[in-house]
Design an enzyme around this catalytic site. Structure first.
Site, PDB file in Angstrom:
ATOM      1  N   PRO A 154       2.526 -67.090-105.702  1.00 39.28           N
ATOM      2  CA  PRO A 154       1.375 -67.306-104.826  1.00 39.28           C
ATOM      3  C   PRO A 154       0.883 -65.958-104.282  1.00 39.28           C
ATOM      4  CG  PRO A 154       3.167 -68.799-104.276  1.00 39.28           C
ATOM      5  CD  PRO A 154       3.717 -67.776-105.223  1.00 39.28           C
ATOM      6  N   HIS A 155      -0.423 -65.746-104.355  1.00 44.08           N
ATOM      7  CA  HIS A 155      -0.957 -64.455-103.922  1.00 44.08           C
ATOM      8  C   HIS A 155      -2.352 -64.622-103.334  1.00 44.08           C
ATOM      9  CE1 HIS A 155      -2.145 -65.096-108.135  1.00 44.08           C
ATOM     10  NE2 HIS A 155      -3.256 -64.461-107.818  1.00 44.08           N
ATOM     11  N   ALA A 156      -2.704 -63.654-102.496  1.00 44.44           N
ATOM     12  CA  ALA A 156      -4.015 -63.679-101.844  1.00 44.44           C
ATOM     13  C   ALA A 156      -4.312 -62.290-101.302  1.00 44.44           C
ATOM     14  CB  ALA A 156      -4.021 -64.698-100.713  1.00 44.44           C
TER      15      ALA A 156
END
Length: 153
Positions: A64-66
């Site tokens: 998960p990345h942002a």
């Protein structure tokens, strides 16, 4: 530990999160505890990214990345889950490792380099096996330190 992202020992933990939303919440809390980034901001950003498509990488790993304005370089967190969690990964396998990444909003290339570095690390057979077999946070930390040493050698 890695030239492309910062991963401090406080950002490596075990989790009994029972679902994908709970994994994202646990990652957000981990980012807040380790780096002081508001968990609510992290969770909102991770949820928005997840709506574009699952970050389930395959082989029991999710990344998960942002991007958020509260960081000035890519920072990472790692959760080892006590039980596999369905994550809509391309290979259909449930996730046991969630490697979170938060990068600055304007970090185009840096964000991609950090994602690539994480994916290389979890694709490497020995590192993958050791991380998947880890039963506590100390083992995870030592395994990552050793993986980084192998990369440098």
């Amino acid at each position: 530990m890695n030239a492309h992202f910062r991963l401090i020992p406080e950002a490596i933990a075990m989790s009994d999160a029972p679902s994908k939303p709970a994994v994202l919440e646990a990652l957000a809390a981990c980012f807040e505890n380790a780096y002081g980034i508001r968990a609510a901001d992290v969770l909102e950003a991770l949820d928005e990214r997840e709506k574009l498509g699952s970050t389930g990488f395959g082989r029991g790993v999710a990344i998960p990345h942002a991007r958020l304005g509260q960081v000035n370089r890519p920072v990472a967190a790692l959760l080892k889950l006590s039980s596999p969690v369905a994550f809509d990964a391309a290979d259909g396998m449930p996730v046991e490792l969630a490697f979170g990444l938060i990068s600055p909003e304007n970090a185009g290339a840096a964000h991609l380099h950090a994602l690539a570095a994480i994916s290389r690390m979890v694709r490497e057979e020995t590192t993958h096996r050791i991380l998947m077999e880890a039963t506590d946070a100390e083992t995870l930390r030592a395994s990552l330190a050793n993986a980084n040493d192998r990369d440098v050698a």
